[in-house]
Write an enzyme that holds these catalytic residues in place. Structure first.
Site, PDB file in Angstrom:
ATOM      1  CG  PHE A  86      47.155  34.253  92.721  1.00 38.72           C
ATOM      2  CD1 PHE A  86      47.260  34.237  94.102  1.00 38.72           C
ATOM      3  CD2 PHE A  86      46.317  33.341  92.110  1.00 38.72           C
ATOM      4  CE1 PHE A  86      46.553  33.322  94.869  1.00 38.72           C
ATOM      5  CE2 PHE A  86      45.603  32.421  92.865  1.00 38.72           C
ATOM      6  CZ  PHE A  86      45.718  32.409  94.243  1.00 38.72           C
ATOM      7  CE1 TYR A  87      52.206  29.473  86.546  1.00 40.09           C
ATOM      8  CE2 TYR A  87      53.966  31.097  86.405  1.00 40.09           C
ATOM      9  CZ  TYR A  87      53.500  29.814  86.172  1.00 40.09           C
ATOM     10  OH  TYR A  87      54.324  28.885  85.600  1.00 40.09           O
ATOM     11  CB  ALA A  88      55.078  33.692  91.057  1.00 40.31           C
ATOM     12  CB  THR A 145      49.575  28.974  92.617  1.00 33.08           C
ATOM     13  OG1 THR A 145      50.087  29.157  91.283  1.00 33.08           O
ATOM     14  CG2 THR A 145      48.413  29.919  92.867  1.00 33.08           C
TER      15      THR A 145
END
Length: 352
Positions: A158-160, A162
């Site tokens: 999910f970091y990537a 965003t």
């Protein structure tokens, strides 16, 4: 120049602000100094920036605002402090593993916060917004070296997701409002004053103390480890050169790295990937200690390897990374021993 740096108490933000000050720029920094990792380390970085600005007569001025970019009023206040020539946006909720546990933190900082930055840049007619992206956007892509022209549609965390969203959000503002934006995809940044949640600190700290290190994917994966000085050099090269429309951009065959509007993406890496087991070997050599390792399978969200093609940044501005892993790790360990070990020894002595 007058430069706003978000995430100024963070690892990369601190180093960017320090170099800006040393070359005479005025820096306004914003950071919420959250407790994702050691606040004392963040405060120490800020104290050093204050020291540079206060003691060096040739240094620029430094002003710090403790606030969260997810607070639109705080962002508006920061942008009202000075007429900024540049905005370098480095504030974000970092960490791949943490995004599995607390995705809402990434939504607030990386999506809501970035929207506030874009809106403020639009309202204040900022000449150039430079923002942090990540090599993680390449996700499931295994075609290496990674090139900005590659598609980045399959993030593995999910970091990537965003950060890839940030790139698309930036393009919409470049298209709609002619806001010049440059996104920088960082590759595994390391060096002095680095984050304690990253692998280098954990390995150095535990090997130094004789504790067991956990080595995922059995040490078989590889990373394009990039020393902080090379990263900052790339950031300032991109910052000083405002994004322009690409006259060769073809809507029938669109290049994801450029646009018909003032928008572009660059990789910033070393271009020399190193296997994790070899990286640990360099740490062992620098510490003159053997690691006690526990080998484990790959963690969820991990990619097998990263490898940056930095030719676009090299061709555009002459970017040339120069710090080897051996030199970079040795410099990190020198800082670790000074900041952590000597401080702990002093505290122990004072408590006797």
């Amino acid at each position: 120049m007058n430069v706003l740096v978000t995430g100024v108490a963070g690892f990369i933000g601190f180093h960017v602000a320090r170099l800006l000050l040393q070359r005479g720029d005025t820096v306004v920094g914003i950071d919420n100094v959250n407790d994702y990792y050691d606040r004392n380390l963040k405060r120490s970085r800020l104290a050093l920036l204050e020291l540079i600005a206060g003691k060096d007569k040739d240094a620029g001025a430094f002003h710090f605002i403790e606030a969260d970019i997810a607070d639109s009023a705080a962002v508006d206040d920061a942008f009202g402090r000075l007429p900024f020539d540049r905005v370098i946006h480095l504030a974000a909720q970092a960490g791949i593993r943490y995004s599995l546990e607390n995705p809402r933190a990434y939504m607030q900082s990386n999506l809501v916060g970035f929207t506030h930055i874009l809106e403020a840049c639009r309202d204040h007619e900022i000449a150039h917004l430079v923002y942090a992206s990540t090599s993680s956007v390449y996700g499931a892509n295994t075609s290496m070296p990674f090139k900005e022209e590659h598609r980045a549609d399959h993030p593995l965390q999910f970091y990537a997701a965003t950060k890839r969203a940030n790139e698309l959000m930036a393009h919409s503002y470049s298209h709609l409002f002619d806001l010049p934006t440059t996104g920088l995809r960082f590759f595994t940044v390391y060096g002095p004053w680095g984050r304690p949640d990253m692998a280098l600190f954990r390995f150095v700290d535990r090997i130094y103390k004789g504790e067991t290190i956990e080595v995922y994917n059995y040490g078989d994966h590889f990373r394009d480890f990039t020393y902080i000085d090379d990263i900052v050099t790339g950031i300032l090269l991109a910052t000083d050169n405002i994004a322009r429309p690409d006259p060769a951009w073809d809507s029938a065959n669109p290049n994801p790295a450029t646009s018909h509007k003032p928008y572009r993406l660059f990789n910033i890496g070393c271009g020399s990937p190193v296997k994790l087991s070899e990286y640990i070997g360099v740490i062992e050599k620098c510490l003159n200690k053997k690691a006690n390792a526990r080998y484990l399978p790959r963690q969820p969200g991990d990619v097998h390897g990263t490898f940056a093609d930095c030719s676009r940044l090299q061709d555009a501005f002459g970017y040339q990374p120069s710090i080897s892993v051996e030199l970079g790790v040795s410099r990190y360990i020198e800082w670790y021993l000074d900041y952590y070990v000597k401080r702990m020894e002093l505290q122990t002595y004072l408590l006797r």
